[in-house]
Each structure stands twice: as C-alpha cells, then as structure tokens.
Design a protein around this motif. Sequence first.
Motif, mmCIF file in Angstrom:
data_model
loop_
_atom_site.group_PDB
_atom_site.id
_atom_site.type_symbol
_atom_site.label_atom_id
_atom_site.label_comp_id
_atom_site.label_asym_id
_atom_site.label_seq_id
_atom_site.Cartn_x
_atom_site.Cartn_y
_atom_site.Cartn_z
ATOM 1 N N ARG A 190 -13.099 -1.433 -34.415
ATOM 2 C CA ARG A 190 -14.306 -2.474 -33.541
ATOM 3 C C ARG A 190 -14.315 -1.476 -31.991
ATOM 4 N NH1 ARG A 190 -10.491 -5.323 -29.892
ATOM 5 N NH2 ARG A 190 -8.312 -5.609 -31.009
ATOM 6 N N LYS A 191 -14.073 -0.161 -31.663
ATOM 7 C CA LYS A 191 -13.756 0.469 -30.668
ATOM 8 C C LYS A 191 -15.098 1.351 -31.048
ATOM 9 C CE LYS A 191 -10.437 2.561 -30.718
ATOM 10 N NZ LYS A 191 -8.976 2.958 -30.339
ATOM 11 N N MET A 192 -16.372 1.673 -29.862
ATOM 12 C CA MET A 192 -17.766 2.488 -29.595
ATOM 13 C C MET A 192 -17.487 2.633 -28.783
ATOM 14 S SD MET A 192 -19.501 0.480 -32.010
ATOM 15 C CE MET A 192 -21.369 0.458 -31.232
ATOM 16 N N TYR A 193 -17.344 4.837 -28.652
ATOM 17 C CA TYR A 193 -17.730 5.269 -27.899
ATOM 18 C C TYR A 193 -18.747 5.645 -27.750
ATOM 19 C CZ TYR A 193 -12.307 5.731 -29.022
ATOM 20 O OH TYR A 193 -11.261 5.054 -29.116
ATOM 21 N N ILE A 194 -19.780 5.593 -26.357
ATOM 22 C CA ILE A 194 -21.155 6.501 -25.920
ATOM 23 C C ILE A 194 -20.800 7.320 -25.116
ATOM 24 C CG2 ILE A 194 -22.701 5.010 -24.808
ATOM 25 C CD1 ILE A 194 -22.173 2.409 -26.819
ATOM 26 N N SER A 195 -21.682 8.060 -24.915
ATOM 27 C CA SER A 195 -21.771 8.695 -24.271
ATOM 28 C C SER A 195 -23.178 8.324 -23.173
ATOM 29 C CB SER A 195 -21.757 10.622 -24.328
ATOM 30 O OG SER A 195 -22.380 11.180 -25.729
ATOM 31 N N CYS A 196 -22.718 8.688 -22.081
ATOM 32 C CA CYS A 196 -23.990 8.931 -21.341
ATOM 33 C C CYS A 196 -24.894 9.667 -20.498
ATOM 34 C CB CYS A 196 -23.718 7.001 -20.112
ATOM 35 S SG CYS A 196 -24.904 6.450 -19.872
ATOM 36 N N ARG A 197 -25.737 9.978 -20.054
ATOM 37 C CA ARG A 197 -26.012 10.781 -19.262
ATOM 38 C C ARG A 197 -27.335 10.891 -18.025
ATOM 39 N NH1 ARG A 197 -26.391 16.649 -19.149
ATOM 40 N NH2 ARG A 197 -28.433 16.533 -19.823
ATOM 41 N N VAL A 198 -27.915 10.804 -17.356
ATOM 42 C CA VAL A 198 -28.484 10.480 -15.831
ATOM 43 C C VAL A 198 -29.000 11.192 -15.545
ATOM 44 C CG1 VAL A 198 -29.106 8.905 -13.912
ATOM 45 C CG2 VAL A 198 -27.058 8.387 -15.411
ATOM 46 N N LEU A 229 -29.462 16.777 -13.725
ATOM 47 C CA LEU A 229 -28.233 16.009 -13.948
ATOM 48 C C LEU A 229 -27.866 15.485 -12.948
ATOM 49 C CD1 LEU A 229 -26.720 15.113 -16.255
ATOM 50 C CD2 LEU A 229 -25.099 16.822 -16.117
ATOM 51 N N HIS A 230 -27.778 13.832 -12.808
ATOM 52 C CA HIS A 230 -27.444 13.380 -12.176
ATOM 53 C C HIS A 230 -25.735 12.506 -11.965
ATOM 54 C CE1 HIS A 230 -31.076 13.849 -9.288
ATOM 55 N NE2 HIS A 230 -31.922 12.700 -10.447
ATOM 56 N N THR A 231 -25.760 12.069 -12.983
ATOM 57 C CA THR A 231 -24.059 11.429 -13.421
ATOM 58 C C THR A 231 -24.627 11.951 -14.987
ATOM 59 O OG1 THR A 231 -24.767 9.354 -11.918
ATOM 60 C CG2 THR A 231 -23.774 9.475 -13.614
ATOM 61 N N GLU A 232 -22.808 11.868 -15.258
ATOM 62 C CA GLU A 232 -22.400 11.844 -16.501
ATOM 63 C C GLU A 232 -21.167 10.808 -16.192
ATOM 64 O OE1 GLU A 232 -22.063 16.077 -18.684
ATOM 65 O OE2 GLU A 232 -21.100 16.057 -16.545
ATOM 66 N N ALA A 233 -21.186 10.595 -17.951
ATOM 67 C CA ALA A 233 -20.048 9.496 -18.037
ATOM 68 C C ALA A 233 -20.071 9.258 -19.499
ATOM 69 C CB ALA A 233 -20.907 8.308 -17.701
ATOM 70 N N TYR A 251 -20.022 11.665 -10.630
ATOM 71 C CA TYR A 251 -21.087 12.406 -9.819
ATOM 72 C C TYR A 251 -21.817 13.086 -9.824
ATOM 73 C CZ TYR A 251 -20.570 7.005 -9.604
ATOM 74 O OH TYR A 251 -20.514 5.808 -9.937
ATOM 75 N N ARG A 252 -22.860 14.381 -10.257
ATOM 76 C CA ARG A 252 -22.661 15.768 -10.639
ATOM 77 C C ARG A 252 -23.553 15.637 -9.039
ATOM 78 N NH1 ARG A 252 -18.788 17.309 -12.853
ATOM 79 N NH2 ARG A 252 -18.803 17.178 -15.495
ATOM 80 N N SER A 253 -24.874 14.863 -8.905
ATOM 81 C CA SER A 253 -25.685 15.696 -7.802
ATOM 82 C C SER A 253 -26.637 13.999 -7.657
ATOM 83 C CB SER A 253 -26.943 16.286 -8.209
ATOM 84 O OG SER A 253 -27.572 15.773 -8.906
ATOM 85 N N PRO A 254 -27.049 13.949 -6.165
ATOM 86 C CA PRO A 254 -26.789 12.011 -5.667
ATOM 87 C C PRO A 254 -28.728 12.256 -6.211
ATOM 88 C CG PRO A 254 -27.306 14.042 -3.677
ATOM 89 C CD PRO A 254 -26.243 14.815 -5.167
ATOM 90 N N ILE A 255 -28.291 10.724 -6.619
ATOM 91 C CA ILE A 255 -29.796 10.243 -6.371
ATOM 92 C C ILE A 255 -30.735 9.727 -5.005
ATOM 93 C CG2 ILE A 255 -31.340 8.813 -8.332
ATOM 94 C CD1 ILE A 255 -28.656 8.399 -10.135
ATOM 95 N N PRO A 256 -31.944 10.628 -5.557
ATOM 96 C CA PRO A 256 -32.548 9.701 -3.793
ATOM 97 C C PRO A 256 -33.614 8.019 -4.408
ATOM 98 C CG PRO A 256 -33.993 12.388 -4.695
ATOM 99 C CD PRO A 256 -32.773 11.541 -5.603
ATOM 100 N N LEU A 257 -33.127 7.541 -3.186
ATOM 101 C CA LEU A 257 -33.350 5.888 -3.379
ATOM 102 C C LEU A 257 -33.816 5.734 -3.148
ATOM 103 C CD1 LEU A 257 -31.199 3.757 -2.753
ATOM 104 C CD2 LEU A 257 -32.336 3.449 -0.270
ATOM 105 N N GLY A 258 -35.003 5.298 -4.149
ATOM 106 C CA GLY A 258 -36.674 4.785 -4.553
ATOM 107 C C GLY A 258 -36.710 5.845 -5.644
ATOM 108 N N SER A 259 -36.538 6.716 -6.020
ATOM 109 C CA SER A 259 -36.512 7.903 -7.342
ATOM 110 C C SER A 259 -36.602 6.357 -8.899
ATOM 111 C CB SER A 259 -35.888 8.567 -7.443
ATOM 112 O OG SER A 259 -34.627 8.793 -7.392
ATOM 113 N N THR A 260 -37.183 7.473 -9.616
ATOM 114 C CA THR A 260 -36.956 7.477 -11.188
ATOM 115 C C THR A 260 -36.016 8.067 -11.316
ATOM 116 O OG1 THR A 260 -39.024 6.001 -11.073
ATOM 117 C CG2 THR A 260 -38.466 6.659 -13.220
#
Length: 216
Positions: free
Chosen positions: A179-187, A195-199, A157-166
Amino acid sequence: MKLSKKKKNKQTVFCFNVQHVLPKIFPRKPRDFSLPNSSWGKEMMELYNHYNRLTADQSVYLCCVSSGGAYLSKIIQSKARLFTRNIRDPGAAFEYVLFFRQDKLKCVCIFQAGHLLEGPPGHVHGGAIATMIDTVTGTHASLLSAPVMTANLNVNYRSPIPLGSTVLIESILDKEDGRKMYISCRVTSTDGSKLHTEATGNCPQPGESSEGPSHL
Ligand SMILES: CCCCCCCC/C=C\CCCCCCCC(=O)SCCNC(=O)CCNC(=O)[C@H](O)C(C)(C)COP(=O)(O)OP(=O)(O)OC[C@H]1O[C@@H](n2cnc3c(N)ncnc32)[C@H](O)[C@@H]1OP(=O)(O)O
C-alpha cells in the motif's frame, strides 16, 4: 472517491467527476478553480491549452474544485477549506491545474505562484513549494489507488522560483510496494531548462487502524 471508466476509441479513459465526490446535499455547483481566470498569465494559458488538448484522447483533466471545505464542514462541523483553494482572490496565491496521464503514470501540474506566497523577497516561500509538491504527489497517488496520506516527503530546493512566475510540477510513480506509493517530483521552468525543486515522497494508503482520510 469514485472514478468512472469509459471506453473511448478502444482506450480506457478514467474520468474524474466532481459530482461523484460531492454529496447530493451540496447546495450549489462549486467553482472549478482549475478553469482559466483573468489572473492567468500568457504562459499559464498556453500550457493549459496545450495539456487540455492532450486530454482529448488519452489523459484525464482533473477538476480541482474548492468544495472540500464545504463538504467536510457538513461532516466534521468545522470551517475546513482545502488549503490550496482557500484564497478567493484570483491569482493571489495558488493557481494550478493538474493533468493526469494514465499511460505513463505521470502527473503534470501547471502552477502560477501568486503574490501572497512570498518567502525570500521576490520569490516563492519554500513551504508553499512543498505544499504544491505534497498536493501533486498526494493527488497522484490517491488517483492511482485510493486516498493516501503523505508519510514522508524529502524536498531539495535547487533554485528559487520568482514570485508570479509559472512553473511545471511533474510527478512520476517510481514504485508501488503493497500500500506504499513511492513518487518523485520535479519543479522546473515551463520550458524544462531550469530545475527549481526536486522531491521524493512515500504516500501509503492508511491502514485500517490509522486515522486516515477515511471520512472522505
Ligand atoms: C488526503 C488525500 C485525498 C485525496 C483526494 C483526491 C481528490 C483531489 C482533491 C484534493 C487534493 C488534495 C490533495 C492533498 C494531499 C495532501 C496530502 C497530505 O498532506 S496528508 C497530511 C500529512 N500527512 C499526515 O498527516 C500523515 C500522518 N501519518 C499517518 O497518518 C500514518 O503514519 C500513516 C497513515 C502515514 C501510516 O500509518 P499506518 O498505521 O497506516 O501504517 P504504518 O504501518 O505505520 O505505515 C505504512 C507503511 O509506510 C511506512 N512509513 C510510515 N511512515 C513512514 C515515514 N515517515 N517514512 C517512510 N515510510 C514510512 C511504514 O514503514 C509502513 O511500511 P511497511 O508496510 O511496514 O513496509
């Protein structure tokens, strides 16, 4: 889950059709939660229209319906509901739409976080953010192969996400290993500047002996 394959303008387009994953006994057409409703803010609508236009030629628009619970209840005799679609009040919790881009093996989710997802005052709960990441990576991996289970999910978690925001949640297939899939994700914020979140996650298709989502 079945994906139908259509030839369109010399391109292969995969269509995710909810009717393929619902049993014929399902009594009525389920509400499609990924269609706009009155709770969607301006940003959510603009992004939805933007990505929806892109789907016309080369992408797939995923209809994320609430039907899972009704379907499962017939089978496992429970009152199960898909977690992210179980609050009926529009705009109260998880409002989201997923767009799957076949060409870049990338999935984009537009997510508007409702008032029931509060964690730190005025901001989105970390568990709700992880839920959305798990939903996006799990759906992405499942649509690229077969239904998967999340084995491992690392969230920063890098920075908070304001409630109600998109926000935008983008996932990319980094690697496929058996059969393993490695996936990365950014919010990120919708303009990508914050950048809010990385996973990163590992979503294997369950082995034959494991208790995977085989009942689906
Ligand atoms: C469900 C998808 C449906 C899709 C439908 C799409 C339509 C859209 C509609 C609606 C969208 C909804 C989308 C929601 C998505 C949500 C996803 C979740 O939240 S899933 C719930 C949380 N996860 C669990 O409860 C798993 C519990 N764990 C297990 O069941 C097993 O451990 C499992 C299946 C993950 C693996 O068990 P094994 O017996 O099949 O296989 P083994 O040999 O143990 O592992 C396979 C490989 O994965 C590695 N692995 C296993 N666990 C690991 C870990 N924790 N970290 C890293 N690697 C791991 C192993 O080392 C192995 O790798 P080597 O093949 O040997 O190279």
